[in-house]
Design a protein around this motif. Sequence first.
Motif, PDB file in Angstrom:
ATOM      1  N   ALA A 420       0.831  -1.203   0.000  1.00 52.74           N
ATOM      2  CA  ALA A 420       0.000   0.000   0.000  1.00 52.74           C
ATOM      3  C   ALA A 420       0.863   1.250   0.000  1.00 52.74           C
ATOM      4  CB  ALA A 420      -0.929  -0.006   1.218  1.00 52.74           C
ATOM      5  N   ALA A 421       1.898   1.257   0.850  1.00 52.89           N
ATOM      6  CA  ALA A 421       2.786   2.419   0.920  1.00 52.89           C
ATOM      7  C   ALA A 421       3.534   2.632  -0.390  1.00 52.89           C
ATOM      8  CB  ALA A 421       3.774   2.244   2.072  1.00 52.89           C
ATOM      9  N   THR A 422       3.998   1.546  -0.991  1.00 52.01           N
ATOM     10  CA  THR A 422       4.709   1.684  -2.270  1.00 52.01           C
ATOM     11  C   THR A 422       3.763   2.126  -3.379  1.00 52.01           C
ATOM     12  OG1 THR A 422       4.414  -0.701  -2.675  1.00 52.01           O
ATOM     13  CG2 THR A 422       6.504   0.005  -1.691  1.00 52.01           C
ATOM     14  N   ALA A 423       2.508   1.664  -3.326  1.00 50.33           N
ATOM     15  CA  ALA A 423       1.540   2.082  -4.345  1.00 50.33           C
ATOM     16  C   ALA A 423       1.255   3.573  -4.241  1.00 50.33           C
ATOM     17  CB  ALA A 423       0.245   1.284  -4.196  1.00 50.33           C
ATOM     18  N   ILE A 424       1.161   4.082  -3.006  1.00 47.77           N
ATOM     19  CA  ILE A 424       0.935   5.515  -2.819  1.00 47.77           C
ATOM     20  C   ILE A 424       2.136   6.312  -3.336  1.00 47.77           C
ATOM     21  CG2 ILE A 424       0.666   7.316  -1.071  1.00 47.77           C
ATOM     22  CD1 ILE A 424      -0.954   5.278   0.565  1.00 47.77           C
ATOM     23  N   ALA A 425       3.346   5.849  -2.994  1.00 45.49           N
ATOM     24  CA  ALA A 425       4.551   6.523  -3.474  1.00 45.49           C
ATOM     25  C   ALA A 425       4.644   6.458  -4.998  1.00 45.49           C
ATOM     26  CB  ALA A 425       5.794   5.889  -2.843  1.00 45.49           C
ATOM     27  N   ALA A 441       8.988   3.743  -4.801  1.00 45.50           N
ATOM     28  CA  ALA A 441       8.571   2.490  -4.158  1.00 45.50           C
ATOM     29  C   ALA A 441       9.743   1.829  -3.442  1.00 45.50           C
ATOM     30  CB  ALA A 441       7.980   1.547  -5.207  1.00 45.50           C
ATOM     31  N   PHE A 442      10.922   1.820  -4.085  1.00 43.01           N
ATOM     32  CA  PHE A 442      12.092   1.191  -3.478  1.00 43.01           C
ATOM     33  C   PHE A 442      12.592   1.990  -2.272  1.00 43.01           C
ATOM     34  CE2 PHE A 442      13.111  -0.515  -7.978  1.00 43.01           C
ATOM     35  CZ  PHE A 442      12.189  -1.539  -7.802  1.00 43.01           C
TER      36      PHE A 442
END
Length: 471
Positions: A420-425, A441-442
């Motif tokens: 979820a956090a990587t998708a937002i980023a 994301a990374f």
Amino acid sequence: MSDSPADLPPLVLGEAPRGGVLSPHYRWISIGMCALIMLSAFEALAVTTIMPTISRELDGASLYAFAFAGPLAVSVVGMVLAGAWSDRGNPRNALFASVALFVVGLLIAGLAPTMGVFVAGRLVHGLGGGALTVALYVIVARVYPPVLHPRILAGFAAAWVIPSLIGPLIAGIVAESVGWRWVFLGVIALVLLAMIMVVPVMRSMHSPAPGADRPPWDARRIGWAVLVAVAVLAINLSAEARGPVQWIIPVVAVVVAGFALRPLLPVHTLRAERGLPSVILLRGLVAATFFGTEVYIPYLLTSQFGLSPAIAGLALTAAGLTWATASWVQGRFPGISHLATIRIGVGLMTIAIAVSLATAVLALDPVVQIVGWAFAGAGMGLMFPRLTVMTLEYSTIADQGFNSSALSIADSIGSAVALAATAIAFAALEPAGGAWPFAGAFAVTGAICLVALVLGGRVVQGRGRGAPRSH
């Protein structure tokens, strides 16, 4: 004398060791469980490899991360149910039910006409997959003596070898030739074949004595699991929102998820208390780091470097091989301390994330990414089996199901929240174009890895082992 499953004596709780994991007494149960792990591994690697193709064909780019995070979120419900079911008696029925859901999910995904239906199939599959993991862990604790736990868990990791060698390549070739749907439909036949080996042995596995105490079904705990799943799903769906809502929903959902997780985990897990709580928390952090990064690597290699799905899958192959090799090493040399394996493992993960970030930002040769991700696999191979062994060491027969469930919940929720956090980023940096969304994301998973690096030493209790506490 025949040593087929039907000719072996029943598997009774608390038996003395009878040789290694492939001795006649344990051979068929070991082979059957490893076969199920192998097929689960193949499905996971295959989906990661071909998801860019599925997303493109079904016009589902907006649900790309959710297709991974959704199954992880709902798997929590399956884990809690399987853990409670196992603690009440025989984990056999939990295993059978989980495999049935696994097959139904594959069927729905393989026949899906739209991305929405595909994701629905993935959710059913996730429910069964979560229960499957817990049931297998409890079977390990019930059937094998403690001295064999590192060996059979190393066998689980080694079951990733064949899928790692050929899984991504086969999935890519099938997707490019006869279509991605057959990647799912073909696995169904293999799962049924594996169950032919498992069922005879499972039938001979005895439950505890009829007079033994059995905890009642805890409807509240199941309700907390559902609330966690809903909150994590909301976090992932918020990536598609715009304006203030995009940030309000994740904050509220994280608070709700944290509150609902507390009854599902050992006491003070979210505070990183030494011992079992930190073991469970660290498992979630390293799973978040690895899987939150891995789902974007084939996407990066196909979209930014023009590689085919089959070639992009080589990164997953490299990581799977090093995972299995490192797992074999830690199982072969149990004298290597738990703390040492964890510190080395997190260090290797840090290197892999740094390479992924550099590849995205500096447009390095794709070979660098493929080789670099192998370090992540080696780190996970060292840590995952040891964290499972530590969980079983901290457990009693009364809470094996609860703690095994908590371990798997940490895996899934950690990965789902990371996705979820990587998708937002990713969505926030998408207007910048190029590889910047991948770099964002990374960077998120790199920050999670640093937290794991800081907390790694807390898995060992300071004074005496003590008895782990749980809700």
